[in-house]
Design a protein around this motif. Structure first.
Motif, PDB file in Angstrom:
ATOM      1  N   SER A  10     -15.057  20.516 -14.733  1.00 29.45           N
ATOM      2  CA  SER A  10     -15.077  21.046 -13.379  1.00 29.45           C
ATOM      3  C   SER A  10     -15.549  19.966 -12.433  1.00 29.45           C
ATOM      4  O   SER A  10     -16.231  19.031 -12.830  1.00 29.45           O
ATOM      5  CB  SER A  10     -15.988  22.261 -13.282  1.00 29.45           C
ATOM      6  N   SER A  11     -15.171  20.106 -11.183  1.00 22.26           N
ATOM      7  CA  SER A  11     -15.618  19.157 -10.184  1.00 22.26           C
ATOM      8  C   SER A  11     -16.975  19.605  -9.662  1.00 22.26           C
ATOM      9  O   SER A  11     -17.378  20.753  -9.841  1.00 22.26           O
ATOM     10  CB  SER A  11     -14.613  19.098  -9.034  1.00 22.26           C
ATOM     11  N   SER A  12     -17.660  18.685  -8.986  1.00 22.85           N
ATOM     12  CA  SER A  12     -18.959  19.015  -8.418  1.00 22.85           C
ATOM     13  C   SER A  12     -18.840  20.160  -7.426  1.00 22.85           C
ATOM     14  O   SER A  12     -19.638  21.086  -7.429  1.00 22.85           O
ATOM     15  CB  SER A  12     -19.544  17.781  -7.728  1.00 22.85           C
ATOM     16  N   SER A  13     -17.823  20.123  -6.568  1.00 18.28           N
ATOM     17  CA  SER A  13     -17.672  21.174  -5.565  1.00 18.28           C
ATOM     18  C   SER A  13     -17.371  22.514  -6.233  1.00 18.28           C
ATOM     19  O   SER A  13     -17.827  23.561  -5.767  1.00 18.28           O
ATOM     20  CB  SER A  13     -16.576  20.823  -4.563  1.00 18.28           C
ATOM     21  N   GLU A  14     -16.628  22.474  -7.325  1.00 18.90           N
ATOM     22  CA  GLU A  14     -16.321  23.701  -8.057  1.00 18.90           C
ATOM     23  C   GLU A  14     -17.607  24.293  -8.646  1.00 18.90           C
ATOM     24  O   GLU A  14     -17.884  25.476  -8.481  1.00 18.90           O
ATOM     25  CB  GLU A  14     -15.318  23.374  -9.159  1.00 18.90           C
ATOM     26  N   ALA A  15     -18.392  23.466  -9.320  1.00 20.26           N
ATOM     27  CA  ALA A  15     -19.643  23.932  -9.917  1.00 20.26           C
ATOM     28  C   ALA A  15     -20.602  24.428  -8.842  1.00 20.26           C
ATOM     29  O   ALA A  15     -21.276  25.440  -9.024  1.00 20.26           O
ATOM     30  CB  ALA A  15     -20.287  22.813 -10.738  1.00 20.26           C
ATOM     31  N   LEU A  32     -17.558  30.721 -16.050  1.00 19.97           N
ATOM     32  CA  LEU A  32     -17.786  31.832 -16.980  1.00 19.97           C
ATOM     33  C   LEU A  32     -18.397  31.322 -18.278  1.00 19.97           C
ATOM     34  O   LEU A  32     -19.354  31.900 -18.798  1.00 19.97           O
ATOM     35  CB  LEU A  32     -16.476  32.570 -17.246  1.00 19.97           C
ATOM     36  N   GLU A  33     -17.868  30.225 -18.803  1.00 21.06           N
ATOM     37  CA  GLU A  33     -18.406  29.662 -20.047  1.00 21.06           C
ATOM     38  C   GLU A  33     -19.844  29.176 -19.866  1.00 21.06           C
ATOM     39  O   GLU A  33     -20.678  29.366 -20.752  1.00 21.06           O
ATOM     40  CB  GLU A  33     -17.508  28.537 -20.571  1.00 21.06           C
ATOM     41  N   ALA A  34     -20.140  28.565 -18.729  1.00 24.65           N
ATOM     42  CA  ALA A  34     -21.515  28.120 -18.465  1.00 24.65           C
ATOM     43  C   ALA A  34     -22.457  29.323 -18.374  1.00 24.65           C
ATOM     44  O   ALA A  34     -23.561  29.305 -18.915  1.00 24.65           O
ATOM     45  CB  ALA A  34     -21.566  27.303 -17.173  1.00 24.65           C
ATOM     46  N   PHE A  35     -22.001  30.385 -17.706  1.00 26.66           N
ATOM     47  CA  PHE A  35     -22.804  31.600 -17.569  1.00 26.66           C
ATOM     48  C   PHE A  35     -23.019  32.258 -18.928  1.00 26.66           C
ATOM     49  O   PHE A  35     -24.124  32.685 -19.250  1.00 26.66           O
ATOM     50  CB  PHE A  35     -22.107  32.560 -16.593  1.00 26.66           C
ATOM     51  N   LEU A 128     -28.626  30.305 -11.769  1.00 20.80           N
ATOM     52  CA  LEU A 128     -28.581  29.257 -10.743  1.00 20.80           C
ATOM     53  C   LEU A 128     -29.824  28.368 -10.765  1.00 20.80           C
ATOM     54  O   LEU A 128     -29.775  27.232 -10.291  1.00 20.80           O
ATOM     55  CB  LEU A 128     -28.406  29.877  -9.357  1.00 20.80           C
ATOM     56  N   LYS A 129     -30.918  28.874 -11.339  1.00 19.61           N
ATOM     57  CA  LYS A 129     -32.152  28.086 -11.454  1.00 19.61           C
ATOM     58  C   LYS A 129     -32.288  27.441 -12.826  1.00 19.61           C
ATOM     59  O   LYS A 129     -33.229  26.693 -13.077  1.00 19.61           O
ATOM     60  CB  LYS A 129     -33.363  28.981 -11.197  1.00 19.61           C
ATOM     61  N   SER A 130     -31.347  27.727 -13.717  1.00 16.23           N
ATOM     62  CA  SER A 130     -31.454  27.272 -15.105  1.00 16.23           C
ATOM     63  C   SER A 130     -31.117  25.791 -15.264  1.00 16.23           C
ATOM     64  O   SER A 130     -30.421  25.195 -14.444  1.00 16.23           O
ATOM     65  CB  SER A 130     -30.505  28.085 -15.999  1.00 16.23           C
ATOM     66  N   GLU A 131     -31.614  25.244 -16.354  1.00 12.40           N
ATOM     67  CA  GLU A 131     -31.295  23.857 -16.691  1.00 12.40           C
ATOM     68  C   GLU A 131     -29.801  23.690 -16.978  1.00 12.40           C
ATOM     69  O   GLU A 131     -29.224  22.659 -16.674  1.00 12.40           O
ATOM     70  CB  GLU A 131     -32.125  23.390 -17.897  1.00 12.40           C
ATOM     71  N   ILE A 132     -29.191  24.708 -17.550  1.00 12.24           N
ATOM     72  CA  ILE A 132     -27.753  24.644 -17.851  1.00 12.24           C
ATOM     73  C   ILE A 132     -26.967  24.384 -16.568  1.00 12.24           C
ATOM     74  O   ILE A 132     -26.142  23.480 -16.509  1.00 12.24           O
ATOM     75  CB  ILE A 132     -27.279  25.960 -18.528  1.00 12.24           C
ATOM     76  N   TYR A 133     -27.240  25.165 -15.538  1.00 11.85           N
ATOM     77  CA  TYR A 133     -26.525  25.000 -14.268  1.00 11.85           C
ATOM     78  C   TYR A 133     -26.922  23.701 -13.587  1.00 11.85           C
ATOM     79  O   TYR A 133     -26.062  22.946 -13.120  1.00 11.85           O
ATOM     80  CB  TYR A 133     -26.805  26.194 -13.350  1.00 11.85           C
ATOM     81  N   LYS A 134     -28.216  23.407 -13.532  1.00 16.58           N
ATOM     82  CA  LYS A 134     -28.689  22.190 -12.869  1.00 16.58           C
ATOM     83  C   LYS A 134     -28.095  20.938 -13.510  1.00 16.58           C
ATOM     84  O   LYS A 134     -27.687  20.012 -12.813  1.00 16.58           O
ATOM     85  CB  LYS A 134     -30.214  22.124 -12.897  1.00 16.58           C
ATOM     86  N   LYS A 135     -28.058  20.916 -14.841  1.00  9.65           N
ATOM     87  CA  LYS A 135     -27.499  19.745 -15.532  1.00  9.65           C
ATOM     88  C   LYS A 135     -26.016  19.595 -15.234  1.00  9.65           C
ATOM     89  O   LYS A 135     -25.523  18.483 -15.077  1.00  9.65           O
ATOM     90  CB  LYS A 135     -27.717  19.847 -17.045  1.00  9.65           C
ATOM     91  N   LEU A 136     -25.301  20.696 -15.184  1.00 11.73           N
ATOM     92  CA  LEU A 136     -23.878  20.641 -14.902  1.00 11.73           C
ATOM     93  C   LEU A 136     -23.628  20.104 -13.498  1.00 11.73           C
ATOM     94  O   LEU A 136     -22.829  19.186 -13.305  1.00 11.73           O
ATOM     95  CB  LEU A 136     -23.230  22.013 -15.066  1.00 11.73           C
ATOM     96  N   VAL A 137     -24.329  20.646 -12.515  1.00 13.41           N
ATOM     97  CA  VAL A 137     -24.151  20.191 -11.136  1.00 13.41           C
ATOM     98  C   VAL A 137     -24.585  18.735 -10.994  1.00 13.41           C
ATOM     99  O   VAL A 137     -23.883  17.937 -10.389  1.00 13.41           O
ATOM    100  CB  VAL A 137     -24.920  21.107 -10.151  1.00 13.41           C
ATOM    101  N   THR A 138     -25.733  18.387 -11.583  1.00 15.66           N
ATOM    102  CA  THR A 138     -26.232  17.017 -11.493  1.00 15.66           C
ATOM    103  C   THR A 138     -25.288  16.035 -12.167  1.00 15.66           C
ATOM    104  O   THR A 138     -24.977  14.982 -11.609  1.00 15.66           O
ATOM    105  CB  THR A 138     -27.634  16.907 -12.136  1.00 15.66           C
ATOM    106  N   SER A 139     -24.780  16.382 -13.337  1.00 15.41           N
ATOM    107  CA  SER A 139     -23.877  15.456 -14.043  1.00 15.41           C
ATOM    108  C   SER A 139     -22.594  15.252 -13.245  1.00 15.41           C
ATOM    109  O   SER A 139     -22.026  14.178 -13.246  1.00 15.41           O
ATOM    110  CB  SER A 139     -23.554  15.967 -15.451  1.00 15.41           C
ATOM    111  N   GLN A 140     -22.168  16.276 -12.522  1.00 10.50           N
ATOM    112  CA  GLN A 140     -20.971  16.145 -11.697  1.00 10.50           C
ATOM    113  C   GLN A 140     -21.270  15.328 -10.443  1.00 10.50           C
ATOM    114  O   GLN A 140     -20.456  14.539  -9.999  1.00 10.50           O
ATOM    115  CB  GLN A 140     -20.433  17.534 -11.306  1.00 10.50           C
ATOM    116  N   GLN A 141     -22.471  15.518  -9.867  1.00  5.12           N
ATOM    117  CA  GLN A 141     -22.806  14.826  -8.627  1.00  5.12           C
ATOM    118  C   GLN A 141     -22.968  13.326  -8.820  1.00  5.12           C
ATOM    119  O   GLN A 141     -22.711  12.566  -7.904  1.00  5.12           O
ATOM    120  CB  GLN A 141     -24.091  15.394  -8.024  1.00  5.12           C
ATOM    121  N   VAL A 142     -23.390  12.884  -9.987  1.00  8.15           N
ATOM    122  CA  VAL A 142     -23.583  11.451 -10.197  1.00  8.15           C
ATOM    123  C   VAL A 142     -22.290  10.769 -10.610  1.00  8.15           C
ATOM    124  O   VAL A 142     -22.296   9.624 -11.023  1.00  8.15           O
ATOM    125  CB  VAL A 142     -24.707  11.145 -11.223  1.00  8.15           C
TER     126      VAL A 142
END
Length: 152
Positions: A10-15, A32-35, A128-142
């Motif tokens: 997924s892209s950063s904007s998508e996540a 859905l898979e991340a959730f 939205l506060k979880s490490e799973i979500y944060k890591k996904l967004v962060t990995s996409q942002q970098v």
């Protein structure tokens, strides 16, 4: 025990868009898979599995399949001591129990609304506060647009 998950693409904007509302999250396969991964880590994946089963059930056209799928959903999620029993109130459970002999495509609607509401008010904000979500967004942002696999 670590949770293993499939790859996300997924892209950063998508996540980041997943944070807008739960419908956006559930409509996106990677979201859905991340959730689901998050819910598994909290031992509450039965909620999203029930919601998905109801979405699939509502698309059923064949009368025999309606009865068969309804009984499967009932035995898997609704009846007492079901393997993935969801937490719904007695009156909703009782109504489903009475109607399961002659199920309609709407027989799980009330329970599905309750579970959706529970996920939207409880699980989704925690996701939205979880490490799973944060890591996904962060990995996409970098700039890492490769596949992401949590909890190796």
């Amino acid at each position: 025990m670590p949770v293993k998950c499939c790859f996300y693409r997924s892209s950063s904007s998508e996540a980041m868009a997943w944070s807008e509302n739960m419908d956006t999250l559930l409509a996106n396969q990677a979201g859905l898979e991340a959730f689901r991964t998050f819910l598994k880590s909290e031992f509450s994946e039965e909620n999203v599995e029930f919601w998905l089963a109801c979405e699939d059930f509502k698309k059923t056209e064949n009368e025999e399949k309606i009865a068969s799928k309804a009984k499967t959903i009932y035995s898997e999620f609704i009846e007492a001591d079901a393997p993935k029993e969801i937490n719904i109130d007695f009156s909703t459970k009782d109504l489903i129990s009475k109607n399961i002999a002659e199920p309609t495509l709407k027989c799980f609607d009330e329970a599905q609304k309750l579970i959706y509401s529970l996920m939207a008010k409880d699980s989704f904000p925690r996701f939205l506060k979880s490490e799973i979500y944060k890591k996904l967004v962060t990995s996409q942002q970098v700039g890492n647009h490769k596949k992401w696999l949590p909890f190796l």
